[in-house]
Structures are given as structure tokens and as C-alpha cells.
Design an enzyme around this catalytic site. Structure first.
Site, PDB file in Angstrom:
ATOM      1  CE  LYS A 116      -4.355  -1.662   1.941  1.00  0.00           C
ATOM      2  NZ  LYS A 116      -4.109  -3.090   1.742  1.00  0.00           N
ATOM      3  CD  GLU A 200      -4.937   5.918   3.916  1.00  0.00           C
ATOM      4  OE1 GLU A 200      -6.136   5.606   4.075  1.00  0.00           O
ATOM      5  OE2 GLU A 200      -4.248   5.534   2.969  1.00  0.00           O
ATOM      6  CG  HIS A 235     -13.334  -3.393   6.538  1.00  0.00           C
ATOM      7  ND1 HIS A 235     -13.336  -2.024   6.365  1.00  0.00           N
ATOM      8  CD2 HIS A 235     -13.115  -3.615   7.863  1.00  0.00           C
ATOM      9  CE1 HIS A 235     -13.128  -1.443   7.533  1.00  0.00           C
ATOM     10  NE2 HIS A 235     -12.993  -2.365   8.452  1.00  0.00           N
ATOM     11  NE  ARG A 291      -8.239  -9.833  -6.287  1.00  0.00           N
ATOM     12  CZ  ARG A 291      -9.436  -9.400  -5.934  1.00  0.00           C
ATOM     13  NH1 ARG A 291     -10.435  -9.466  -6.797  1.00  0.00           N
ATOM     14  NH2 ARG A 291      -9.657  -8.889  -4.742  1.00  0.00           N
TER      15      ARG A 291
END
Length: 686
Positions: A116, A200, A235, A291
Site C-alpha cells: 500500500k 490516513e 469491509h 486481477r
């Protein structure tokens, strides 16, 4: 194009890839673990190769076994689907070294987006908007705490190598930062072997909007529009749609351009998804999936394109089939992920055999992607998704109405499912208005999980009549097999000695114990249900698969009832009820049922007796194989074998009458009434 393709996956995505490959004339090779030897994915392929035991790490995640299967089969390309090895750079590299084409992007692209922190640095350099945050190499607690203060609380601590919510914490104030960071680091290290953290800005009501991109070896990159995947729990996406609702046209174009820019920064080849969080008319890059996505069918429905075909053509170094100007979208599509899980128990996975699996019929508006069929087992070893239900119509409102109807028409009996939960989502007024965020399910969970209603009198009547009609059907089968088909003992028609014509059925609905009285009346029944007031006039016809045509007090409806040993599953209207069957039919009716029934579905290995043989209580009669175990069926009482309804090699369903025993000294009379037999003497099958 490739001549032979190995599909390194299972379930619905393996079936879906096989469909496209066959349409293109490409031979398909499936792989399977021991748990999937009889799966739909195996049947969907031209051939299939065993790659190991049920555990994924010893089969679907073992790249060496998969490459060996490719070598043995002569496959020149491998499609990894999604999950498992689809974003595994080491496997993609091993494919290249073995001279096998990996249907996916380059190793470098997978590695870049697998981190990330590295992904965000690349996106920032490409001008793709990022959530305000810290993605630096200095991982000291002091540096991370200062970054959080600079960004401004609330902040999100997130594992750089993470996914699925692991290693993620929301922190609302500076005093809670240190403890949350330590906890997130421990979880990240346990899950990923890497405790590198990102900080973040926490967005409190974002939407999840993603851009489908495609690139080819000729350097062209296109966008296939966006999808909204905001309906999530823990999530994990639940319902996705395309296009995203209520986005300004200029913003749509900007997000698509950002997705293309992200792909160009990687010299990307193949299918990919650039994911953004959107809030207050601004969007921020969160990650790129290198993908095909689970939700790709909604993009296919609005574009009328086959994304798997595009993957194969691009991997074969053909140019993209269309330019950006030639790609158009029409209408609106939704996808609902149907899981074997129990929403009332925190969405805990559920397992078991699919006793009934009846999707609504597919057509131009409705598509079902699944890797299971009726009678298949939902295993503990893999993801519990049963199917994806995809609908399309000319606009969002009509597509959403189709989704709601299709979810209610989908019949599944066996493991618990999220069908009712999905239907509640589809019917929610805020979702219909497009007013959703990634926090929507969490905020509305109480309204989305209504209490299970008590079975109404009509459902109790249906269940009781089913029990009687089932007994009548079994009695008719026994009568045909007996030497005295006209004996009153071989009937369930209300006749009884010195008593009136009724049967009592003991049911349990939650905490309620109920005795339902079924009285015969002409060609129907009068059913006395506790609390119903007057008796219900019922007429019914029972089909072989448990479907019933029912008329109650002059109103006709359809129902489905399936019986498990001590449970009745009833679908009436669009609701599934579970009713305990405490005693079945009362004692007199139980005597009329008679016979020995299969306690589970399986294959008859051996029949150890013949018609006319005398038997003693406990004597072995038949051997049934189920789930790789042999179960010996024994005589419940002494007597004589009056009929045998099966032969060695027969496949039998649960509840099928296997044999009929006449009690000793009552030849030609009523059969022994010991009820359903119990398997004993189970031993390992050779």
C-alpha cells in the site's frame, strides 16, 4: 489464442471462466482438491486434475502443484480467477519461468500494488488524488503520532500489507493513539508478517467507488466505467452496482481519467480495478486490485462485454477489442453476493448440504453465477459464497425492483443464508435513494435484521398437511411393494380402528410447542391450529421435490417443505420457516408409515437380505455409503422382509424407503412401526 487453458481456482469463478473459454474454442483444464472432486467446476471443464487435500494451502495455494497440473495437461496458460494465487507475484514469476502464460498483469505491477505504501507513492507521482496521510518509511511511534496530529483526528491506522480490515484501527483522539497503534501492529504481524503502518485521514461517511480498467501489450489503456461497492459489512462487499448513482458527470470523467492514469503509471496489462473513497464531492485513491473482481458481472451487464474474453485476448497479446470511444454503457446493474452465513449470529459462516437450490430463471435481465447445485455440500474449507445474483434494467429503480423480486424468488434450504438480509437491503428506502456509504450496514443493522416472525397458522397447517401427505406417499409405496396392497395397514387415509379420522402432528416453533390436528374431510383436510380460531379447510398436492400446491380456505398458494430428521423447512410466500418436528405423526399414524428410511443421502453398497428372509432385531440388512463412511442399516425388530426397494449401486435420497419388515407372526399384516432407522456400526470406507 491459447489452445488449452488451466483454471487455477474453484467455485463460481472457475465455472464462469470455463464458459467463456469454451465459447472461444479453448480447451479447459480444471483443478480440484479432495473436497471439490464432485463439484460443478470440475464438471464445467473438459478435464480436471487433483491437486491435493481440502486445505487450500495444500491445494489451491500450492503453486508448484498447479504448475505440475499445467505440465501434465499440456496447458499453455493459467487463469487464476480471483483470490488464491491471483495477486501472487511469486506464482506469476514461476509461471513465466515455466513458459506458461499467467492471465494477469506483470510481476512488477503485482508487486508494486501489493504494498500500500509503494502504491500510494506511485499514485502520488502520477497525479492520482490520495487521502491525506503518512506513508513514510520512518515507523517510529513518535513519527506516526506526529503525522496523526498533523493530519487531524479522527485518523485511520492501516497495515501497509493489509486487507479485509486486519491491522486497521480508527482513532478519535491523541490519547488513544499509542494503544491502537500497538494493537494494529500485533494484528498486522500475525496476519501478514509485516507491521508497517500507514496513517490516513478517517472519512466518516465515504462511498466506495472503483474504476474498471484494461490495458494491452500495445500500450493502450481504457476505462470501462465505474462501480459503486459501498454496501459492505466488516469491509467485505455485499451488493455492488454499476454505474455509481448520483455522481456529477464531470466527476465520473475525472475518476475514470485517474483510473487510466494509475494504470499507465504501471504500464499495466490486463484487467484491473482502481479503488477510490468518495466523500463531499472529492475522491481519493485507496488501492488497486491487479486481477478480475468478484463484481465484474455488473460491468459486463451495462457494457455487454465479456471481461474474461478480454483477459484471454490481451494475454495472447492481441490488442484491446475496442477503443475508449467505442465503449458504451446502457442501463443499470446490481450484484448481490449470496453467502452461506447467519446474519443473526454476526454473519457467522454456515455449512451443510443444499437440500434445495432453486435460483430464479436466468434471462436477459437476470444472471446467476454459481459453482454449486442442489445436493452439493457447502464446505468448511472455503469462502462461503454460494452464488452471485446479477440483475439489469434500463434504469436504477427498475433494476433495484428486479433485484428485490429475484432475491425473494431464490429458494435455498440447507445452510443458513443471507437472502432475507439482502432483500431487506434492496428494500431500504435510503438505498433506493442512493444515500449510502461504507458505514450504511453498520448504522442500519437493527433494521436489516428483523426478528424471526412466528409461523402463522397457514404455515403450521402446511407443515402438518405435508407430514400427512408424506406418510400417505410412503404408505402407497409400501403397499405397491407388499403382497397385500389393499390392507388398511398400508393406508394413511384417516381410517383407524375405534377412533375418529384424524392425525396429530407435534411441531415446535421457537419456544412454542404446538399440536396440530389434521382431520380428513372428503378430498381435503380440516386442520386445527392452536390459536387460529376456526379450523382451516386445506387441500394440497405434494410433489416429489417437496413443492406443494396448497389451497387454504379457498386461497391457493405454493409452498415448499423439506424434511430433515427432526426439522421441517417451509418456504411459504417469500419467507423461510424452520419448525421442529417433535414426534412426527402421532403413534397410530407412525405405525402406518412403517418401513426403513435412508437416514442420509448416499449410495447402497450392499443388500444383505432378500424378500422372504426372516430377520432378528439388530441384524444387518443393508450397507449405505455417505461422505466416505459406510453405515450399516439394521433391523429395528424381528420379522420377515416383505419388500426391498433398492439394489446395490443405487443412489438414494434422505428418507427413501429402503425395505419393509413384517413383524414375526403377522405375515401379510401391518409392517413394523419403529420409525426411521438409526445407522450403527459406521466404519471407514475402503
Amino acid at each position: 489464442m491459447f489452445s488449452r487453458l488451466l483454471i487455477a481456482n474453484r467455485g463460481e469463478i472457475a465455472c464462469r471462466i470455463a464458459r467463456t473459454a469454451k465459447r472461444l474454442g479453448v480447451a479447459t483444464v480444471g483443478v480440484f482438491s479432495d473436497a471439490d472432486a464432485q463439484s460443478a467446476a470440475v464438471r464445467a471443464c473438459d478435464e480436471a486434475i487433483r491437486i491435493g487435500p481440502a486445505l487450500a494451502r495444500d491445494s489451491y495455494l500450492d503453486g508448484g502443484r498447479i504448475l505440475e497440473a499445467a505440465r501434465l495437461s499440456g496447458a499453455t496458460a493459467i487463469h487464476p480467477g480471483y483470490g488464491f494465487l491471483s495477486e501472487n507475484a511469486a506464482f506469476a514469476r514461476a509461471c513465466a519461468e515455466a513458459g506458461v502464460t499467467f492471465i494477469g498483469p506483470s510481476v512488477e505491477a503485482i508487486e508494486a500494488m501489493g504494498s500500500k505504501a509503494r502504491a500510494k507513492a506511485l499514485m502520488a507521482a502520477a497525479g492520482v488524488p490520495l487521502v491525506p496521510g503518512y506513508h513514510g518509511a520512518d515507523q517510529s511511534e513518535e513519527t506516526l503520532a506526529k503525522a496523526a496530529a498533523r493530519i487531524g483526528y479522527p485518523v485511520l491506522i492501516k497495515a501497509s500489507a493489509g486487507g479485509g480490515g486486519k491491522g486497521m484501527r480508527v482513532v478519535g483522539e491523541a490519547g488513544a493513539f499509542a494503544a491502537a497503534l500497538a494493537s494494529a501492529r500485533r494484528e498486522a504481524m500475525a496476519a501478514f508478517g509485516d507491521d508497517t503502518m500507514l496513517i490516513e485521514k478517517y472519512l466518516d461517511h465515504p462511498r466506495h467507488v472503483e474504476i474498471q480498467i484494461f490495458g494491452d501489450h500495445q500500450g493502450r489503456v481504457v476505462s470501462l466505467f465505474e462501480r459503486d461497492c459501498s454496501l459492505q459489512r466488516r469491509h467485505q462487499k455485499v451488493i455492488e452496482e454499476a454505474p455509481a448513482p448520483d455522481l456529477d458527470p464531470a466527476l465520473r470523467r475525472a475518476m475514470a481519467a485517474a483510473g487510466v492514469a494509475a494504470a499507465r503509471a504501471l504500464t499495466y496489462v490486463g484487467a484491473g480495478t482502481v479503488e477510490f473513497l468518495y466523500q463531499d464531492n472529492a475522491y481519493y485513491f485507496i488501492e488497486m486490485n491487479t486481477r478480475l473482481q468478484v463484481e465484474h458481472p455488473v460491468t459486463e451487464k451495462i457494457t455487454s462485454l465479456d471481461l474474461v474474453e478480454w483477459q484471454l485476448r490481451v494475454a495472447a497479446k492481441e490488442p484491446l477489442p475496442l477503443t475508449q470511444d467505442q465503449i458504451t454503457a446502457r442501463g443499470h446493474a446490481f450484484e448481490a453476493r449470496i453467502y452461506a452465513e447467519d446474519p443473526a449470529r454476526g454473519f457467522a459462516p454456515s455449512t451443510g448440504r443444499l437440500l434445495r437450490f432453486r435460483p430464479p430463471p436466468a434471462d436477459g435481465h437476470l444472471r446467476i453465477d454459481t459453482g454449486v447445485g442442489e445436493g452439493d455440500e457447502v464446505s468448511v474449507h472455503y469462502d462461503p459464497m454460494i452464488a452471485k445474483l446479477v440483475v439489469w434494467d434500463e434504469d436504477r429503480a427498475r433494476a433495484l425492483a428486479r433485484l428485490s423480486r429475484a432475491l425473494r424468488a431464490f429458494q435455498i434450504i440447507g445452510p443458513s443464508t443471507n437472502l432475507a438480509f439482502l432483500a431487506a437491503l434492496a428494500d431500504h428506502a435510503d438505498f433506493a435513494a442512493g444515500a449510502v456509504s461504507t458505514k450504511f450496514i453498520e448504522a442500519e443493522i437493527d433494521r436489516l435484521l428483523p426478528a424471526i416472525p412466528a409461523a402463522p397458522p397457514e404455515v403450521l397447517a402446511v407443515a402438518a398437511v405435508f407430514v400427512v401427505l408424506s406418510a400417505r406417499r410412503e404408505a402407497a409405496a409400501r403397499a405397491r411393494a407388499s403382497g397385500d396392497p389393499h390392507s388398511p395397514w398400508n393406508a394413511v387415509n384417516g381410517w383407524r380402528l375405534n377412533d375418529d379420522n384424524h392425525h396429530g402432528v407435534e411441531l415446535r416453533d421457537g419456544d412454542r410447542a404446538l399440536r396440530v390436528l389434521v382431520r380428513f374431510q372428503g378430498d381435503g383436510f380440516l386442520v386445527d391450529v392452536p390459536g387460529a380460531g376456526a379450523a382451516l379447510a386445506v387441500r394440497g398436492c405434494l410433489e416429489a421435490d417437496g413443492a406443494m400446491e396448497i389451497e387454504i380456505d379457498g386461497r391457493t398458494s405454493r409452498a415448499v417443505v423439506l424434511r430433515q430428521p427432526t426439522l421441517l423447512k417451509v418456504i411459504h410466500g417469500d419467507t423461510l420457516y424452520s419448525l421442529g418436528l417433535a414426534e412426527g405423526i402421532d403413534a397410530a399414524a407412525e405405525e402406518a408409515v412403517g418401513g426403513l428410511s435412508a437416514p442420509m443421502p448416499g449410495r447402497i453398497v450392499a443388500v444383505l437380505v432378500a424378500v422372504g428372509d426372516g430377520v432378528e432385531r439388530g441384524q444387518p440388512l443393508l450397507v449405505l455409503e455417505a461422505m466416505k463412511m459406510e453405515t450399516t442399516i439394521t433391523a429395528p425388530a424381528g420379522g420377515r422382509i416383505a419388500a426391498i426397494g433398492v439394489a446395490a449401486g443405487d443412489q438414494v435420497e434422505e428418507g427413501r424407503v429402503l425395505a419393509v419388515i413384517e413383524p414375526a407372526g403377522e405375515e401379510g399384516g401391518k409392517p413394523a412401526g419403529e420409525g426411521v432407522i438409526k445407522p450403527v456400526g459406521a466404519e471407514a470406507s475402503p
